[in-house]
Scaffold this motif. Structure first.
Motif, PDB file in Angstrom:
ATOM      1  N   PRO A   1     -55.679   3.869  28.720  1.00  0.00           N
ATOM      2  CA  PRO A   1     -55.719   3.786  27.249  1.00  0.00           C
ATOM      3  C   PRO A   1     -56.551   2.609  26.735  1.00  0.00           C
ATOM      4  O   PRO A   1     -57.036   2.659  25.608  1.00  0.00           O
ATOM      5  CB  PRO A   1     -54.256   3.627  26.837  1.00  0.00           C
ATOM      6  CG  PRO A   1     -53.453   3.559  28.060  1.00  0.00           C
ATOM      7  CD  PRO A   1     -54.328   3.791  29.236  1.00  0.00           C
ATOM      8  N   GLU A   2     -56.731   1.551  27.542  1.00  0.00           N
ATOM      9  CA  GLU A   2     -57.593   0.447  27.099  1.00  0.00           C
ATOM     10  C   GLU A   2     -59.035   0.917  26.949  1.00  0.00           C
ATOM     11  O   GLU A   2     -59.782   0.351  26.161  1.00  0.00           O
ATOM     12  CB  GLU A   2     -57.520  -0.718  28.081  1.00  0.00           C
ATOM     13  CG  GLU A   2     -56.294  -1.579  27.915  1.00  0.00           C
ATOM     14  CD  GLU A   2     -56.434  -2.876  28.681  1.00  0.00           C
ATOM     15  OE1 GLU A   2     -57.228  -3.737  28.251  1.00  0.00           O
ATOM     16  OE2 GLU A   2     -55.745  -3.010  29.698  1.00  0.00           O
ATOM     17  N   TYR A   3     -59.422   1.912  27.709  1.00  0.00           N
ATOM     18  CA  TYR A   3     -60.776   2.450  27.630  1.00  0.00           C
ATOM     19  C   TYR A   3     -60.883   3.543  26.567  1.00  0.00           C
ATOM     20  O   TYR A   3     -61.894   3.650  25.891  1.00  0.00           O
ATOM     21  CB  TYR A   3     -61.210   3.015  28.988  1.00  0.00           C
ATOM     22  CG  TYR A   3     -61.662   1.982  29.972  1.00  0.00           C
ATOM     23  CD1 TYR A   3     -63.005   1.724  30.175  1.00  0.00           C
ATOM     24  CD2 TYR A   3     -60.740   1.254  30.727  1.00  0.00           C
ATOM     25  CE1 TYR A   3     -63.431   0.773  31.086  1.00  0.00           C
ATOM     26  CE2 TYR A   3     -61.151   0.297  31.635  1.00  0.00           C
ATOM     27  CZ  TYR A   3     -62.506   0.064  31.805  1.00  0.00           C
ATOM     28  OH  TYR A   3     -62.914  -0.879  32.706  1.00  0.00           O
ATOM     29  N   THR A   4     -59.864   4.375  26.442  1.00  0.00           N
ATOM     30  CA  THR A   4     -59.987   5.548  25.577  1.00  0.00           C
ATOM     31  C   THR A   4     -59.635   5.271  24.123  1.00  0.00           C
ATOM     32  O   THR A   4     -60.197   5.896  23.228  1.00  0.00           O
ATOM     33  CB  THR A   4     -59.083   6.686  26.090  1.00  0.00           C
ATOM     34  OG1 THR A   4     -57.734   6.232  26.138  1.00  0.00           O
ATOM     35  CG2 THR A   4     -59.530   7.156  27.459  1.00  0.00           C
ATOM     36  N   GLN A   5     -58.717   4.344  23.873  1.00  0.00           N
ATOM     37  CA  GLN A   5     -58.282   4.085  22.499  1.00  0.00           C
ATOM     38  C   GLN A   5     -59.000   2.862  21.934  1.00  0.00           C
ATOM     39  O   GLN A   5     -59.347   1.948  22.661  1.00  0.00           O
ATOM     40  CB  GLN A   5     -56.769   3.864  22.454  1.00  0.00           C
ATOM     41  CG  GLN A   5     -55.966   5.050  22.951  1.00  0.00           C
ATOM     42  CD  GLN A   5     -56.221   6.299  22.124  1.00  0.00           C
ATOM     43  OE1 GLN A   5     -56.222   6.249  20.903  1.00  0.00           O
ATOM     44  NE2 GLN A   5     -56.439   7.418  22.797  1.00  0.00           N
TER      45      GLN A   5
ATOM     46  N   ARG B   1     -64.832  -4.634  34.737  1.00  0.00           N
ATOM     47  CA  ARG B   1     -63.867  -4.161  33.738  1.00  0.00           C
ATOM     48  C   ARG B   1     -63.982  -4.976  32.447  1.00  0.00           C
ATOM     49  O   ARG B   1     -63.998  -4.416  31.360  1.00  0.00           O
ATOM     50  CB  ARG B   1     -62.454  -4.239  34.306  1.00  0.00           C
ATOM     51  CG  ARG B   1     -61.371  -3.816  33.326  1.00  0.00           C
ATOM     52  CD  ARG B   1     -59.982  -3.910  33.965  1.00  0.00           C
ATOM     53  NE  ARG B   1     -58.924  -3.649  33.041  1.00  0.00           N
ATOM     54  CZ  ARG B   1     -58.448  -2.447  32.732  1.00  0.00           C
ATOM     55  NH1 ARG B   1     -58.961  -1.385  33.333  1.00  0.00           N
ATOM     56  NH2 ARG B   1     -57.474  -2.296  31.866  1.00  0.00           N
ATOM     57  N   GLU B   2     -64.060  -6.292  32.581  1.00  0.00           N
ATOM     58  CA  GLU B   2     -64.180  -7.150  31.405  1.00  0.00           C
ATOM     59  C   GLU B   2     -65.471  -6.864  30.638  1.00  0.00           C
ATOM     60  O   GLU B   2     -65.478  -6.851  29.410  1.00  0.00           O
ATOM     61  CB  GLU B   2     -64.114  -8.616  31.813  1.00  0.00           C
ATOM     62  CG  GLU B   2     -62.746  -9.044  32.289  1.00  0.00           C
ATOM     63  CD  GLU B   2     -62.741 -10.440  32.882  1.00  0.00           C
ATOM     64  OE1 GLU B   2     -63.830 -11.029  33.048  1.00  0.00           O
ATOM     65  OE2 GLU B   2     -61.660 -10.934  33.189  1.00  0.00           O
ATOM     66  N   LYS B   3     -66.549  -6.636  31.376  1.00  0.00           N
ATOM     67  CA  LYS B   3     -67.830  -6.312  30.717  1.00  0.00           C
ATOM     68  C   LYS B   3     -67.733  -4.980  29.977  1.00  0.00           C
ATOM     69  O   LYS B   3     -68.207  -4.857  28.849  1.00  0.00           O
ATOM     70  CB  LYS B   3     -68.958  -6.260  31.748  1.00  0.00           C
ATOM     71  CG  LYS B   3     -69.329  -7.610  32.306  1.00  0.00           C
ATOM     72  CD  LYS B   3     -70.394  -7.477  33.364  1.00  0.00           C
ATOM     73  CE  LYS B   3     -70.676  -8.800  34.041  1.00  0.00           C
ATOM     74  NZ  LYS B   3     -71.650  -8.668  35.118  1.00  0.00           N
ATOM     75  N   ASP B   4     -67.116  -3.988  30.621  1.00  0.00           N
ATOM     76  CA  ASP B   4     -66.957  -2.679  29.983  1.00  0.00           C
ATOM     77  C   ASP B   4     -66.102  -2.784  28.722  1.00  0.00           C
ATOM     78  O   ASP B   4     -66.454  -2.225  27.676  1.00  0.00           O
ATOM     79  CB  ASP B   4     -66.317  -1.678  30.955  1.00  0.00           C
ATOM     80  CG  ASP B   4     -67.254  -1.252  32.074  1.00  0.00           C
ATOM     81  OD1 ASP B   4     -68.465  -1.535  31.980  1.00  0.00           O
ATOM     82  OD2 ASP B   4     -66.757  -0.628  33.033  1.00  0.00           O
ATOM     83  N   LEU B   5     -64.997  -3.495  28.818  1.00  0.00           N
ATOM     84  CA  LEU B   5     -64.116  -3.630  27.657  1.00  0.00           C
ATOM     85  C   LEU B   5     -64.794  -4.402  26.528  1.00  0.00           C
ATOM     86  O   LEU B   5     -64.569  -4.115  25.349  1.00  0.00           O
ATOM     87  CB  LEU B   5     -62.800  -4.295  28.053  1.00  0.00           C
ATOM     88  CG  LEU B   5     -61.891  -3.446  28.938  1.00  0.00           C
ATOM     89  CD1 LEU B   5     -60.683  -4.250  29.394  1.00  0.00           C
ATOM     90  CD2 LEU B   5     -61.454  -2.179  28.225  1.00  0.00           C
ATOM     91  N   GLN B   6     -65.660  -5.346  26.883  1.00  0.00           N
ATOM     92  CA  GLN B   6     -66.414  -6.079  25.856  1.00  0.00           C
ATOM     93  C   GLN B   6     -67.393  -5.147  25.139  1.00  0.00           C
ATOM     94  O   GLN B   6     -67.540  -5.214  23.914  1.00  0.00           O
ATOM     95  CB  GLN B   6     -67.149  -7.255  26.503  1.00  0.00           C
ATOM     96  CG  GLN B   6     -67.771  -8.204  25.519  1.00  0.00           C
ATOM     97  CD  GLN B   6     -66.761  -8.959  24.704  1.00  0.00           C
ATOM     98  OE1 GLN B   6     -65.616  -9.114  25.100  1.00  0.00           O
ATOM     99  NE2 GLN B   6     -67.158  -9.414  23.552  1.00  0.00           N
ATOM    100  N   GLU B   7     -68.059  -4.270  25.878  1.00  0.00           N
ATOM    101  CA  GLU B   7     -68.972  -3.300  25.267  1.00  0.00           C
ATOM    102  C   GLU B   7     -68.210  -2.335  24.362  1.00  0.00           C
ATOM    103  O   GLU B   7     -68.669  -1.992  23.260  1.00  0.00           O
ATOM    104  CB  GLU B   7     -69.728  -2.519  26.339  1.00  0.00           C
ATOM    105  CG  GLU B   7     -70.780  -3.333  27.066  1.00  0.00           C
ATOM    106  CD  GLU B   7     -71.865  -3.837  26.131  1.00  0.00           C
ATOM    107  OE1 GLU B   7     -72.348  -3.049  25.291  1.00  0.00           O
ATOM    108  OE2 GLU B   7     -72.200  -5.027  26.248  1.00  0.00           O
ATOM    109  N   LEU B   8     -67.039  -1.893  24.808  1.00  0.00           N
ATOM    110  CA  LEU B   8     -66.231  -0.986  23.992  1.00  0.00           C
ATOM    111  C   LEU B   8     -65.741  -1.688  22.725  1.00  0.00           C
ATOM    112  O   LEU B   8     -65.675  -1.074  21.651  1.00  0.00           O
ATOM    113  CB  LEU B   8     -65.047  -0.456  24.804  1.00  0.00           C
ATOM    114  CG  LEU B   8     -65.416   0.472  25.958  1.00  0.00           C
ATOM    115  CD1 LEU B   8     -64.195   0.781  26.805  1.00  0.00           C
ATOM    116  CD2 LEU B   8     -66.054   1.745  25.451  1.00  0.00           C
ATOM    117  N   LYS B   9     -65.432  -2.958  22.837  1.00  0.00           N
ATOM    118  CA  LYS B   9     -65.011  -3.730  21.664  1.00  0.00           C
ATOM    119  C   LYS B   9     -66.149  -3.823  20.650  1.00  0.00           C
ATOM    120  O   LYS B   9     -65.940  -3.673  19.449  1.00  0.00           O
ATOM    121  CB  LYS B   9     -64.571  -5.125  22.105  1.00  0.00           C
ATOM    122  CG  LYS B   9     -64.073  -5.989  20.980  1.00  0.00           C
ATOM    123  CD  LYS B   9     -63.619  -7.334  21.506  1.00  0.00           C
ATOM    124  CE  LYS B   9     -63.180  -8.238  20.378  1.00  0.00           C
ATOM    125  NZ  LYS B   9     -62.748  -9.555  20.864  1.00  0.00           N
TER     126      LYS B   9
END
Length: 108
Positions: free
Chosen positions: A96-100, A43-51
């Motif tokens: 929403p952390e992933y979509t927004q 999850r942290e890796k995914d959110l870092q890529e999205l950031k």
């Protein structure tokens, strides 16, 4: 008569310095163990890529739209957004952390 003054060594402790050139025998210190870097969850890796995607302005502005809408707009205009971003967003489309985007909490 004036009171008798003592020597400065009466007030302050005498400290003897070590002789130069004489090496002291020190016990060897134990080797320092390097701490292992914390393992990032998926999850942290995914959110870092999205950031990173949000902060990359080459795909256009991201305020006021979802990440998927921004990705689709960038693909429509031939900007070649990373396919991994679309896969990550579609994998967790209800969170929403992933979509927004990062800027979702700031008013326009």
């Amino acid at each position: 008569m004036t009171p008798k003054r003592g020597l400065i060594t009466d007030t302050f402790k005498v400290v003897k310095k070590a002789k130069r050139g004489v090496k002291r025998n020190k016990s060897p210190s134990p080797p320092k163990a390097e701490p292992e870097p914390p393992q990032s969850s998926e999850r942290e890796k995914d959110l870092q890529e999205l950031k990173k995607f949000d902060l990359d302005w080459s795909f256009g502005p991201c305020t006021g739209i979802s990440r998927l809408q921004r990705w689709e707009r960038a693909a429509l205009h031939g900007l070649n957004p990373p396919h991994e971003i679309k896969d990550i967003v579609l994998k967790e489309y209800t969170d929403p952390e992933y979509t927004q985007s990062l800027w979702r909490d700031y008013p326009l």
